[in-house]
Design a protein around this motif. Structure first.
Motif, PDB file in Angstrom:
ATOM      1  N   ALA A 118      46.931  42.322  45.541  1.00 32.96           N
ATOM      2  CA  ALA A 118      46.152  41.414  44.703  1.00 32.96           C
ATOM      3  C   ALA A 118      45.346  42.193  43.672  1.00 32.96           C
ATOM      4  N   ILE A 119      44.741  43.311  44.085  1.00 28.25           N
ATOM      5  CA  ILE A 119      43.952  44.131  43.170  1.00 28.25           C
ATOM      6  C   ILE A 119      44.841  44.716  42.082  1.00 28.25           C
ATOM      7  N   ASP A 120      46.021  45.207  42.467  1.00 24.26           N
ATOM      8  CA  ASP A 120      46.949  45.779  41.486  1.00 24.26           C
ATOM      9  C   ASP A 120      47.417  44.725  40.489  1.00 24.26           C
ATOM     10  N   LEU A 153      36.593  47.122  34.844  1.00 24.22           N
ATOM     11  CA  LEU A 153      36.124  45.756  34.643  1.00 24.22           C
ATOM     12  C   LEU A 153      36.083  44.994  35.968  1.00 24.22           C
ATOM     13  N   LEU A 154      37.144  45.172  36.734  1.00 20.87           N
ATOM     14  CA  LEU A 154      37.253  44.497  38.033  1.00 20.87           C
ATOM     15  C   LEU A 154      36.165  44.975  38.989  1.00 20.87           C
ATOM     16  N   ARG A 155      35.957  46.270  39.020  1.00 16.43           N
ATOM     17  CA  ARG A 155      34.963  46.854  39.927  1.00 16.43           C
ATOM     18  C   ARG A 155      33.547  46.447  39.518  1.00 16.43           C
ATOM     19  N   ASP A 156      33.286  46.452  38.198  1.00 18.33           N
ATOM     20  CA  ASP A 156      31.946  46.064  37.728  1.00 18.33           C
ATOM     21  C   ASP A 156      31.651  44.611  38.084  1.00 18.33           C
ATOM     22  N   ALA A 210      39.537  39.901  42.541  1.00 20.19           N
ATOM     23  CA  ALA A 210      40.933  39.983  42.112  1.00 20.19           C
ATOM     24  C   ALA A 210      41.639  38.645  42.297  1.00 20.19           C
ATOM     25  N   ALA A 211      41.375  37.990  43.430  1.00 17.07           N
ATOM     26  CA  ALA A 211      41.984  36.680  43.678  1.00 17.07           C
ATOM     27  C   ALA A 211      41.521  35.671  42.640  1.00 17.07           C
TER      28      ALA A 211
END
Length: 247
Positions: free
Chosen positions: A188-190, A210-213, A226-227
């Motif tokens: 999902a993260i990928d 961006l995802l981590r922030d 991510a979902a």
């Protein structure tokens, strides 16, 4: 020498493992089968409960009937008796007649009043972190003869082996489920990173940042963010990921 009946018992226990959805289901089936086995040996109805001891605490976890669980629960509530003594000594402990036994007077009175005149506690050696015991109850005194105790001990050895196997299988299943969940989370993260790269025309490193922030700012797990990205992408294909990240 293993008899045909004992070999049948062992096969039956392994069939219980294969036919049970979880360890609790196996324990309930094992308690019923132990009850049937000792009833066959004594020629009288015998009930059985399974007690698990772990981290200095004992609890009734299964029984051949609701009554067996209640009877075993009396001993757990009082904190002493043949089953708990069997767990401590790792040897079978017999109460031949609750009407006259003086080792655990409060327990004997309670069990006798409930119609359990004899009790047999048989330990199951599971390993260093846990132990279990089978607690057998009979309506009449003197039913657990030397022969019955010998048969219970033989059954105990087979039951312990089967239970150790059931626990290993359950542990392996849980590890497999955890691994599957971890793989699904990574996927999902990928995928979400790829969506952000496509919509923002940025590198994988920038997309993951961006995802981590977003995960840190919203105090959400990375896989949940991510979902959300994936859900937003497939519900509204034209919506940019930067819109999803806006507060």
């Amino acid at each position: 020498m293993v008899t045909d009946e004992q070999n049948e018992d062992f096969q039956r226990l392994h069939q219980l493992i294969e036919g049970s959805d979880d360890v609790r289901g196996f324990l309930e089936g094992m308690a019923r089968y132990a009850s049937t086995t000792l009833s066959r040996v004594t020629g009288a109805p015998i009930e059985c409960a399974v007690t698990l001891h772990r981290r200095k605490r004992s609890v009734t976890i299964a029984g051949s009937s609701d009554r067996a669980i209640l009877l075993d629960g009396v001993e757990q509530a009082l904190g002493d008796g043949p089953c708990l003594e069997a767990l401590r000594t790792l040897k079978p402990v017999l109460v031949p007649d609750t009407g006259i036994d003086e080792r655990w007077p409060r327990l004997s009175v309670s069990l006798a009043a409930a119609g359990a005149r004899s009790v047999l506690g048989v330990p199951l050696e599971l390993g260093v972190n846990a132990a279990a015991a089978l607690n057998f109850f009979a309506q009449d005194a003197g039913l657990f003869t030397e022969h019955a105790i010998e048969e219970a001990t033989i059954f105990e050895d087979m039951a312990a082996q089967a239970l150790r196997l059931a626990v290993r299988i359950a542990t392996a299943d849980l590890l497999a489920e955890d691994l599957k969940a971890a793989m699904e989370s990574r996927t999902a993260i990928d995928l979400a990173t790829g969506v952000i790269m496509e919509q923002n025309h940025c590198s994988r490193k920038e997309a993951f940042s961006l995802l981590r922030d977003a995960s840190q700012n919203r105090n959400q797990k990375l896989r949940d963010v991510a979902a959300g990205v994936l859900g937003s992408r497939f519900e509204s294909p034209d919506t940019a990921s930067v819109t999803y990240f806006e507060d």
